[in-house]
Design an enzyme around this catalytic site. Structure first.
Site, mmCIF file in Angstrom:
data_model
loop_
_atom_site.group_PDB
_atom_site.id
_atom_site.type_symbol
_atom_site.label_atom_id
_atom_site.label_comp_id
_atom_site.label_asym_id
_atom_site.label_seq_id
_atom_site.Cartn_x
_atom_site.Cartn_y
_atom_site.Cartn_z
ATOM 1 N N ASP A 243 0.827 -1.210 0.000
ATOM 2 C CA ASP A 243 0.000 0.000 0.000
ATOM 3 C C ASP A 243 0.861 1.260 0.000
ATOM 4 O O ASP A 243 1.827 1.373 0.745
ATOM 5 C CB ASP A 243 -0.884 0.035 1.242
ATOM 6 N N HIS A 245 -1.121 4.464 -0.464
ATOM 7 C CA HIS A 245 -2.144 5.315 0.159
ATOM 8 C C HIS A 245 -1.855 6.806 0.057
ATOM 9 O O HIS A 245 -1.901 7.544 1.047
ATOM 10 C CB HIS A 245 -2.350 4.927 1.622
ATOM 11 N N ASP A 272 -4.127 -0.309 -3.378
ATOM 12 C CA ASP A 272 -4.282 0.812 -2.450
ATOM 13 C C ASP A 272 -3.244 1.898 -2.728
ATOM 14 O O ASP A 272 -2.465 2.300 -1.863
ATOM 15 C CB ASP A 272 -4.217 0.340 -0.994
ATOM 16 N N ARG A 276 -6.727 8.180 1.950
ATOM 17 C CA ARG A 276 -6.051 8.484 3.199
ATOM 18 C C ARG A 276 -5.022 9.599 3.011
ATOM 19 O O ARG A 276 -5.226 10.703 3.457
ATOM 20 C CB ARG A 276 -5.375 7.231 3.788
ATOM 21 N N HIS A 305 -9.179 -0.259 -2.030
ATOM 22 C CA HIS A 305 -9.422 1.189 -2.120
ATOM 23 C C HIS A 305 -9.491 1.702 -3.554
ATOM 24 O O HIS A 305 -9.690 2.898 -3.762
ATOM 25 C CB HIS A 305 -8.372 1.964 -1.326
ATOM 26 N N ARG A 401 -12.824 -6.991 9.488
ATOM 27 C CA ARG A 401 -13.203 -5.800 8.710
ATOM 28 C C ARG A 401 -14.681 -5.769 8.370
ATOM 29 O O ARG A 401 -15.196 -4.756 7.906
ATOM 30 C CB ARG A 401 -12.399 -5.759 7.414
ATOM 31 N N HIS A 428 -2.345 -4.751 2.378
ATOM 32 C CA HIS A 428 -3.656 -4.554 3.013
ATOM 33 C C HIS A 428 -3.608 -4.253 4.506
ATOM 34 O O HIS A 428 -4.573 -3.745 5.051
ATOM 35 C CB HIS A 428 -4.491 -5.806 2.757
#
Length: 499
Positions: A243, A245, A272, A276, A305, A401, A428
């Site tokens: 990720d 992000h 991702d 964020r 995402h 989750r 993740h």
């Protein structure tokens, strides 16, 4: 991001056996809660969760402890656990409005806006003078109405798409624009170097070039299967990143440490890319640019995402609209639908964003045939590829989750044997060291966004391996400074407290 380890991510019990609580139990529970609150303030959410759990064990009749643990779970993206705890708080005390607040936040985080609206509505009825509750109800109601409106006017002709409405010829390059330019409509190494410098100086790529990159990348991905086979030569280095992000300056640090992508320095970014962090636009155009420049040596997997709901809540949608247009935000949604779901390296290692499956008979062939051009479903193989997480104990469990599943070492072993693979790499989840080796070395997590959300204090990591032995080697690094734009700057106002 999620709880660091399953041990620290205590599973909320659906039913709690309530025994006689002594004054000593009550006193201990309050002490645990107060300690937990201090860890929460320090943003050590896993320690807070552990202490709230001890408070619940000592006194399982207090709604406050469940609501507080629910909030900590929200901060660690354990939305399923947060939902369970909030519901338990409401069950214990249906006049405790924080329980409804927490449950609404968990529903919102999962994209279940109608359910969230019911909880916000309840709070406004119970507390009609609560301005915060009224604001959240109003904002959530807007989302529900917007979704209903979009559904009502959706075009049935599936052949119509946003890409077909873009008219590049009508976009002019203003004389004052002094950023990078495509050469004969193509991405070049010179363009990419200039683009990265532009972004480091907080400049913006011209919309005409931005749209051209999106149209070209969509055309490329449309020709690709859901599972990409990657061949790595014996002496060739190959890098896998997790990720990002929206942390553009940390992405630049990866390239500083490991070299720019090239035909001799191939990369795979494992989902991702956005949300964020508030430099998501810069990240995604950099990654798409390198994909166009080196299509056979630069790879990208879809993450959870890369979806409309996540982008609307966690900032990417708002960032694209702020820096470009609503039309471009819609085009991104369309492009993300075409991203591959997994990569198989030398027929030995499977790389996907989330994890494995609720069934033991899933094969690589089945993955390759997934009809991926859609928003991620709530269940099934595609969902689990994007959302699932490993757990230390054997078997499977409902996801912390609230989406996907949790899978143990035995599940990993069975999958690898069935598909003749050595191990899996997934991302993740934030990890303190940027990576984690689990399931007897057969399930590796890599997370490449250090000090995630400017709060977690974790290292980032990437994996390098060579085709000959496919042995993973790990490079870790700290976060680097970035301009004073906070994470979640473009996120939906209802999630402003979630990061």
């Amino acid at each position: 991001m999620s709880c660091e380890t399953k041990e620290n991510c205590v599973v909320p019990s659906a039913t709690v056996t309530i025994t006689a609580t002594t004054p000593e139990d009550i006193e201990n529970a309050e002490r645990y809660k107060n300690e937990a609150n201090e860890y929460f303030k320090k943003q050590d959410y896993n320690a807070a969760i552990e202490l709230y759990s001890k408070a619940i064990e000592a006194n399982p009749t207090s709604a406050i402890y469940y609501a507080n643990r629910s909030f900590a779970y929200l901060r660690t993206e354990c939305f399923g656990y947060a939902l369970s705890d909030a519901s338990k708080a409401i069950e214990l005390d249906n006049s405790y409005t924080k329980g409804f607040y927490r449950r609404a936040a968990a529903y919102m985080s999962l994209g279940k806006f109608k359910e969230a609206l019911k909880d916000y509505e309840y709070v406004t009825k119970v507390k009609p003078n609560d301005k915060d509750a009224k604001m959240k109800f109003t904002e959530c109601n807007k989302i529900v109405k917007k979704i209903a409106f979009e559904k009502a006017i959706s075009v049935e002709d599936t052949k119509k798409n946003i890409a077909s409405t873009i008219n590049l010829d009508a976009m002019t390059i203003e004389n004052e624009y002094n950023g990078p330019e495509l050469e004969d409509g193509k991405v070049t190494l010179k363009f990419m170097k200039e683009l990265m410098e532009l972004y480091k100086n907080q400049g913006k790529l011209h919309r005409k070039y931005a749209y051209k990159i999106l149209l070209d990348i969509q055309a490329y991905f449309m020709k690709q299967p859901s599972l990409i086979e990657v061949n790595i030569a014996d002496d060739q280095k190959f890098t896998v990143c997790g990720d990002i992000h929206g942390q553009f300056f940390d992405l630049m640090n990866i390239f500083e440490l490991n070299g720019l992508p090239s035909e001799t320095n191939p990369y795979l970014f494992n989902g991702d890319f956005v949300d964020r962090g508030s430099f998501s636009v810069e990240c995604i155009f950099t990654l798409f640019g390198f994909k166009l420049l080196y299509p056979n040596h630069f790879y990208m997997s879809r993450g959870n995402h890369e979806s409309a709901t996540m982008n609307q809540m966690y900032g990417f949608d708002g960032e694209v609209k702020a820096k470009y247009t609503a039309q471009m935000a819609e085009l991104f949604t369309e492009v993300y639908n075409w991203l591959p779901l997994a990569h198989c390296l030398n027929k030995r290692v499977l790389v996907m964003h989330g994890g494995l499956f609720s069934r033991d008979d899933v094969t690589l062939e089945e993955i390759s045939k997934i009809e991926r051009v859609r928003q991620p479903p709530d269940e099934g193989v595609m969902c689990e590829l994007l959302w699932s997480d490993p757990q230390p104990q054997n078997g499977r469990a409902p996801s912390k989750r609230g989406v996907g599943c949790q899978f143990g070492p035995d599940v990993t072993k069975t999958f690898l044997e069935l598909n003749k693979l050595d191990y899996v790499i997934r991302s993740h989840e934030v990890k303190n060291n940027g990576y984690e080796i689990a399931h007897d070395g057969k399930c590796i997590t890599v997370f490449s966004a250090p000090n995630y959300c400017d709060t977690m204090g974790n290292k980032g990591a990437f994996i390098t391996l060579k085709g000959k032995d496919m042995e993973p080697k790990y490079t870790t690094y700290e976060a680097v400074p970035h301009p004073n734009v906070k994470p979640m700057a473009y996120a939906h106002s209802l999630l402003s407290l979630m990061c």
